[in-house]
Scaffold this active site. Structure first.
Site, PDB file in Angstrom:
ATOM      1  N   VAL A  62       7.385   6.799   4.054  1.00 15.45           N
ATOM      2  CA  VAL A  62       6.392   5.744   4.310  1.00 15.45           C
ATOM      3  C   VAL A  62       6.977   4.342   4.202  1.00 15.45           C
ATOM      4  O   VAL A  62       6.353   3.383   4.652  1.00 15.45           O
ATOM      5  CB  VAL A  62       5.169   5.870   3.364  1.00 15.45           C
ATOM      6  CG1 VAL A  62       4.439   7.177   3.584  1.00 15.45           C
ATOM      7  CG2 VAL A  62       5.565   5.688   1.901  1.00 15.45           C
ATOM      8  N   TYR A 154       6.048  -1.320 -10.979  1.00 10.68           N
ATOM      9  CA  TYR A 154       5.067  -0.310 -10.563  1.00 10.68           C
ATOM     10  C   TYR A 154       3.665  -0.911 -10.643  1.00 10.68           C
ATOM     11  O   TYR A 154       2.868  -0.792  -9.705  1.00 10.68           O
ATOM     12  CB  TYR A 154       5.189   0.921 -11.470  1.00 10.68           C
ATOM     13  CG  TYR A 154       4.179   2.009 -11.167  1.00 10.68           C
ATOM     14  CD1 TYR A 154       4.365   2.888 -10.108  1.00 10.68           C
ATOM     15  CD2 TYR A 154       3.031   2.154 -11.946  1.00 10.68           C
ATOM     16  CE1 TYR A 154       3.437   3.876  -9.822  1.00 10.68           C
ATOM     17  CE2 TYR A 154       2.102   3.140 -11.674  1.00 10.68           C
ATOM     18  CZ  TYR A 154       2.302   4.002 -10.611  1.00 10.68           C
ATOM     19  OH  TYR A 154       1.367   4.987 -10.332  1.00 10.68           O
ATOM     20  N   SER A 157       3.090  -3.356  -7.907  1.00  6.54           N
ATOM     21  CA  SER A 157       2.904  -2.703  -6.599  1.00  6.54           C
ATOM     22  C   SER A 157       1.491  -2.151  -6.476  1.00  6.54           C
ATOM     23  O   SER A 157       0.865  -2.232  -5.418  1.00  6.54           O
ATOM     24  CB  SER A 157       3.937  -1.582  -6.396  1.00  6.54           C
ATOM     25  OG  SER A 157       3.653  -0.446  -7.192  1.00  6.54           O
ATOM     26  N   LYS A 158       0.949  -1.608  -7.562  1.00  6.50           N
ATOM     27  CA  LYS A 158      -0.391  -1.016  -7.506  1.00  6.50           C
ATOM     28  C   LYS A 158      -1.478  -2.088  -7.477  1.00  6.50           C
ATOM     29  O   LYS A 158      -2.525  -1.898  -6.867  1.00  6.50           O
ATOM     30  CB  LYS A 158      -0.588  -0.056  -8.684  1.00  6.50           C
ATOM     31  CG  LYS A 158       0.282   1.199  -8.588  1.00  6.50           C
ATOM     32  CD  LYS A 158      -0.023   2.015  -7.336  1.00  6.50           C
ATOM     33  CE  LYS A 158       0.743   3.319  -7.271  1.00  6.50           C
ATOM     34  NZ  LYS A 158       0.391   4.141  -6.110  1.00  6.50           N
ATOM     35  N   ILE A 187      -2.249  11.497 -15.149  1.00  3.84           N
ATOM     36  CA  ILE A 187      -2.522  12.783 -14.504  1.00  3.84           C
ATOM     37  C   ILE A 187      -1.291  13.666 -14.664  1.00  3.84           C
ATOM     38  O   ILE A 187      -0.148  13.188 -14.506  1.00  3.84           O
ATOM     39  CB  ILE A 187      -2.827  12.568 -12.995  1.00  3.84           C
ATOM     40  CG1 ILE A 187      -3.925  11.500 -12.788  1.00  3.84           C
ATOM     41  CG2 ILE A 187      -3.202  13.878 -12.313  1.00  3.84           C
ATOM     42  CD1 ILE A 187      -5.276  11.805 -13.373  1.00  3.84           C
TER      43      ILE A 187
HETATM   44  P1  NAP Z   1       4.462  13.036  -7.538  1.00  3.82           P
HETATM   45  O1  NAP Z   1       4.144  14.331  -8.175  1.00  3.82           O
HETATM   46  O2  NAP Z   1       5.768  12.390  -7.820  1.00  3.82           O
HETATM   47  O3  NAP Z   1       4.270  13.205  -5.973  1.00  3.82           O
HETATM   48  C1  NAP Z   1       4.525  12.145  -5.099  1.00  3.82           C
HETATM   49  C2  NAP Z   1       4.868  12.688  -3.738  1.00  3.82           C
HETATM   50  O4  NAP Z   1       5.159  11.570  -2.875  1.00  3.82           O
HETATM   51  C3  NAP Z   1       6.111  13.573  -3.754  1.00  3.82           C
HETATM   52  O5  NAP Z   1       5.930  14.686  -2.936  1.00  3.82           O
HETATM   53  C4  NAP Z   1       7.175  12.638  -3.203  1.00  3.82           C
HETATM   54  O6  NAP Z   1       8.253  13.306  -2.555  1.00  3.82           O
HETATM   55  C5  NAP Z   1       6.378  11.841  -2.201  1.00  3.82           C
HETATM   56  N1  NAP Z   1       7.080  10.622  -1.835  1.00  3.82           N
HETATM   57  C6  NAP Z   1       7.863   9.836  -2.617  1.00  3.82           C
HETATM   58  N2  NAP Z   1       8.366   8.835  -1.896  1.00  3.82           N
HETATM   59  C7  NAP Z   1       7.907   8.985  -0.633  1.00  3.82           C
HETATM   60  C8  NAP Z   1       8.095   8.261   0.570  1.00  3.82           C
HETATM   61  N3  NAP Z   1       8.891   7.192   0.618  1.00  3.82           N
HETATM   62  N4  NAP Z   1       7.464   8.704   1.683  1.00  3.82           N
HETATM   63  C9  NAP Z   1       6.705   9.794   1.640  1.00  3.82           C
HETATM   64  N5  NAP Z   1       6.498  10.533   0.555  1.00  3.82           N
HETATM   65  C10 NAP Z   1       7.096  10.130  -0.590  1.00  3.82           C
HETATM   66  O7  NAP Z   1       3.376  11.930  -7.920  1.00  3.82           O
HETATM   67  P2  NAP Z   1       1.803  12.060  -8.230  1.00  3.82           P
HETATM   68  O8  NAP Z   1       1.653  11.987  -9.693  1.00  3.82           O
HETATM   69  O9  NAP Z   1       1.206  13.180  -7.472  1.00  3.82           O
HETATM   70  O10 NAP Z   1       1.330  10.663  -7.664  1.00  3.82           O
HETATM   71  C11 NAP Z   1       0.644  10.522  -6.436  1.00  3.82           C
HETATM   72  C12 NAP Z   1       0.119   9.096  -6.346  1.00  3.82           C
HETATM   73  O11 NAP Z   1      -0.751   8.827  -7.448  1.00  3.82           O
HETATM   74  C13 NAP Z   1       1.207   8.027  -6.411  1.00  3.82           C
HETATM   75  O12 NAP Z   1       0.873   6.959  -5.548  1.00  3.82           O
HETATM   76  C14 NAP Z   1       1.150   7.556  -7.850  1.00  3.82           C
HETATM   77  O13 NAP Z   1       1.641   6.250  -8.015  1.00  3.82           O
HETATM   78  C15 NAP Z   1      -0.340   7.649  -8.108  1.00  3.82           C
HETATM   79  N6  NAP Z   1      -0.674   7.738  -9.531  1.00  3.82           N
HETATM   80  C16 NAP Z   1      -0.257   8.805 -10.287  1.00  3.82           C
HETATM   81  C17 NAP Z   1      -0.576   8.856 -11.635  1.00  3.82           C
HETATM   82  C18 NAP Z   1      -0.167   9.995 -12.516  1.00  3.82           C
HETATM   83  O14 NAP Z   1      -0.422   9.908 -13.744  1.00  3.82           O
HETATM   84  N7  NAP Z   1       0.445  11.060 -12.011  1.00  3.82           N
HETATM   85  C19 NAP Z   1      -1.315   7.811 -12.202  1.00  3.82           C
HETATM   86  C20 NAP Z   1      -1.720   6.746 -11.408  1.00  3.82           C
HETATM   87  C21 NAP Z   1      -1.397   6.720 -10.062  1.00  3.82           C
HETATM   88  P3  NAP Z   1       9.578  13.639  -3.423  1.00  3.82           P
HETATM   89  O15 NAP Z   1       9.178  14.722  -4.328  1.00  3.82           O
HETATM   90  O16 NAP Z   1      10.604  14.055  -2.446  1.00  3.82           O
HETATM   91  O17 NAP Z   1       9.930  12.355  -4.144  1.00  3.82           O
END
Ligand code: NAP
Length: 244
Positions: A62, A154, A157-158, A187
């Site tokens: 992205v 981070y 960015s958010k 999460i």
């Molecule tokens: P995750 O388990 O790390 O999953 C993120 C996914 O995005 C992975 O499959 C990753 O691929 C993919 N990704 C990374 N860089 C990318 C790029 N440049 N283009 C396309 N795909 C890409 O994270 P998550 O916890 O599910 O988080 C999902 C969203 O929720 C994120 O935006 C995160 O900031 C937000 N969020 C998460 C939490 C939390 O506590 N988990 C809290 C607040 C917000 P790779 O595996 O190859 O890197």
């Protein structure tokens, strides 16, 4: 299944694992045709094949305009249109103010904020033309807190994602395209696997870290017609970690 997204064409970025994967699974259960976009094609393929209604795996970084355009071209060549975009792809790289390199700052902003912008830009003509569509962005509690445990780039960015959500919601409202965001707290995914969940849970009023499904349920609401009168909203899903 209640068919809340029956036959809608949905694109979920970062759909290969974690929250994105849970969103893809729930959307498919609700009857959607799902494009699973991820920088890791193997992960995207794995999710797409696992859906109750198999989806389309799309390799997409992205943070690259060319990559986003190619990914959207693949989606529209296959499904013909786009009803729902979920900008979920994101990265969390640890750093304090002092040790944050320029490269770290640039990469976080490129994926989390520029990536959201580029995908919205690619989706706008597809939705504006048909005067329908829903965009759901992924913000974070860090947008308001500044990042409880550090992570200043981070958090910045958010906060940008939240601002972009409101600005775009206002711009697209006359075209009946809704733009909202979800702001998760902590999460349980790979992103937070190194964190001490017991310690974090003790700081969360509801007493536990969330599951990807908790976030997916909120995204589904915003993507569905149940939210037809909701736009420019950022919904917290954080167990009470941040209340305002
Ligand atoms: P995750 O388990 O790390 O999953 C993120 C996914 O995005 C992975 O499959 C990753 O691929 C993919 N990704 C990374 N860089 C990318 C790029 N440049 N283009 C396309 N795909 C890409 O994270 P998550 O916890 O599910 O988080 C999902 C969203 O929720 C994120 O935006 C995160 O900031 C937000 N969020 C998460 C939490 C939390 O506590 N988990 C809290 C607040 C917000 P790779 O595996 O190859 O890197």
């Amino acid at each position: 299944m209640t068919g809340r997204l029956a036959d809608r064409v949905c694109l979920v970025t970062g759909g290969g694992r974690g929250i994105g994967r849970a969103i893809c699974q729930l959307f498919a259960q609700e009857g959607a045709r799902v494009g699973v976009a991820d920088i890791d094609m193997e992960l995207a393929q794995h999710t797409a094949e696992s859906l109750t209604r198999p989806g389309l795996a799309i390799e997409m970084d992205v943070s690259s305009k060319a990559g986003v355009e190619a990914g959207f071209a693949r989606l529209t060549a296959h499904y013909g249109c786009l009803d729902v975009l979920v900008n979920n792809a994101g990265i969390l790289l640890s750093s304090t103010f002092e040790d944050c390199s320029e490269a770290t700052w640039d990469r976080i902003l490129a994926v989390n904020l520029k990536g959201t912008f580029l995908c919205c830009q690619a989706a706008i003509p597809l939705m504006k033309e048909r005067r329908q569509g829903a965009i759901v962005n992924m913000s974070s509690v860090a947008a308001k807190s500044g990042g409880f445990t550090g992570y200043p780039p981070y958090a910045a960015s958010k906060a940008g994602v939240s601002a972009l959500t409101i600005g775009l919601a206002r711009y697209l409202a006359p075209f009946k395209v809704r733009v909202n965001a979800v702001a998760p707290g902590v999460i349980a995914t790979d992103m937070t696997k190194t964190a001490n969940h017991a310690e974090l849970a003790a700081r969360i009023p509801l007493g536990e870290v969330g599951d990807p499904q908790d976030v997916a349920a909120c995204v589904l609401f915003l993507a569905s017609d149940e939210a037809r009168h909701v736009t420019g909203e950022i919904i917290d899903v954080n167990g009470g970690l941040w209340m305002d």
